[in-house]
Design an enzyme around this catalytic site. Structure first.
Site, PDB file in Angstrom:
ATOM      1  N   HIS A  28       0.769  -1.247   0.000  1.00  0.00           N
ATOM      2  CA  HIS A  28       0.000   0.000   0.000  1.00  0.00           C
ATOM      3  C   HIS A  28       0.801   1.299   0.000  1.00  0.00           C
ATOM      4  CE1 HIS A  28      -3.567  -2.393   0.452  1.00  0.00           C
ATOM      5  NE2 HIS A  28      -3.107  -2.941   1.564  1.00  0.00           N
TER       6      HIS A  28
ATOM      7  N   GLN B 133      -7.794  -6.438  -6.493  1.00  0.00           N
ATOM      8  CA  GLN B 133      -7.866  -4.994  -6.275  1.00  0.00           C
ATOM      9  C   GLN B 133      -6.813  -4.612  -5.254  1.00  0.00           C
ATOM     10  OE1 GLN B 133      -9.030  -3.353  -3.256  1.00  0.00           O
ATOM     11  NE2 GLN B 133      -8.789  -1.339  -4.159  1.00  0.00           N
ATOM     12  N   ASN B 134      -6.222  -3.436  -5.417  1.00  0.00           N
ATOM     13  CA  ASN B 134      -5.251  -2.939  -4.453  1.00  0.00           C
ATOM     14  C   ASN B 134      -5.194  -1.421  -4.541  1.00  0.00           C
ATOM     15  OD1 ASN B 134      -3.072  -3.795  -2.510  1.00  0.00           O
ATOM     16  ND2 ASN B 134      -1.937  -2.386  -3.815  1.00  0.00           N
ATOM     17  N   THR B 135      -5.039  -0.782  -3.394  1.00  0.00           N
ATOM     18  CA  THR B 135      -4.911   0.674  -3.337  1.00  0.00           C
ATOM     19  C   THR B 135      -3.517   1.044  -2.857  1.00  0.00           C
ATOM     20  OG1 THR B 135      -7.268   0.915  -2.855  1.00  0.00           O
ATOM     21  CG2 THR B 135      -5.855   2.797  -2.343  1.00  0.00           C
TER      22      THR B 135
ATOM     23  N   LYS C  33     -13.728  -2.303  10.378  1.00  0.00           N
ATOM     24  CA  LYS C  33     -14.788  -3.112   9.760  1.00  0.00           C
ATOM     25  C   LYS C  33     -14.975  -4.444  10.477  1.00  0.00           C
ATOM     26  CE  LYS C  33     -14.390  -1.404   5.013  1.00  0.00           C
ATOM     27  NZ  LYS C  33     -13.989  -1.778   3.645  1.00  0.00           N
TER      28      LYS C  33
ATOM     29  N   ARG D  71      -7.281  -2.130 -10.328  1.00  0.00           N
ATOM     30  CA  ARG D  71      -8.264  -3.225 -10.429  1.00  0.00           C
ATOM     31  C   ARG D  71      -7.892  -4.147 -11.576  1.00  0.00           C
ATOM     32  NH1 ARG D  71     -12.615  -2.670  -6.933  1.00  0.00           N
ATOM     33  NH2 ARG D  71     -12.629  -0.602  -6.020  1.00  0.00           N
TER      34      ARG D  71
ATOM     35  N   HIS E 106      -2.946  -2.907   8.081  1.00  0.00           N
ATOM     36  CA  HIS E 106      -4.078  -3.221   7.198  1.00  0.00           C
ATOM     37  C   HIS E 106      -4.735  -1.927   6.738  1.00  0.00           C
ATOM     38  CE1 HIS E 106      -7.693  -5.117   5.652  1.00  0.00           C
ATOM     39  NE2 HIS E 106      -8.425  -4.358   6.453  1.00  0.00           N
TER      40      HIS E 106
END
Length: 150
Positions: free
Chosen positions: A38, A63-65, A86, A105, A145
């Site tokens: 990240h 998917q990754n940011t 979450k 994505r 995370h």
């Protein structure tokens, strides 16, 4: 028996790192894996940027940011007020200002030929933080995370 050892060693090397989609490579700390996945101070094209992640996991991550900031600045977010994650744990922290980021994505391909689309964003983020492990940077808490993007 002497001939078996080199063969066993070769098999272990060829087997390579295999980890489930939800796990991190065990030879890395959670904070180091977070940094690999990240933290990207200077934006790279998604197809290139994702190679490092996908080589660890041996699959195309869907998917990754990438946060375009330093690990030090993201770790400083861990010093802010705790909020609920979450997963209902209370070790998350929200950035006080938005940062530039890229959302990658998967569009096509199978490992190792993964292809991604990119979306530039300027948003707040929430990270989960834990105490550092021995080989982590010496912060009170380190990001482990990326919980969400706001």
């Amino acid at each position: 028996m002497v001939l078996c050892f080199p063969l066993l060693l070769l098999l272990l090397v060829l087997w390579g790192p295999v980890c489930p989609l939800h796990a991190w490579p065990k030879r890395l700390t959670k904070a180091h894996w977070f940094e690999i996945q990240h933290i990207q101070p200077s934006p790279l094209q998604c197809n290139r940027a994702m190679i490092g992640i996908n080589n660890y996991t041996q699959h195309c991550k869907h998917q990754n940011t990438f946060l375009h900031d330093s690990f030090q600045n993201v770790a400083a977010v861990c010093d802010l007020l705790s909020i609920v994650c979450k997963n209902r744990r209370h070790n998350c922290h929200q950035s006080s200002k938005p940062v530039n980021m890229t959302d990658c994505r998967l569009t096509s391909g199978k490992y190792p030929q993964c292809r991604y689309s990119a979306a530039a964003q300027y948003k707040f983020f929430i990270v989960a933080c834990d105490p550092p492990q021995k080989s982590d940077p010496p912060y009170k808490l380190v990001p482990v995370h990326l919980d969400s993007i706001l």
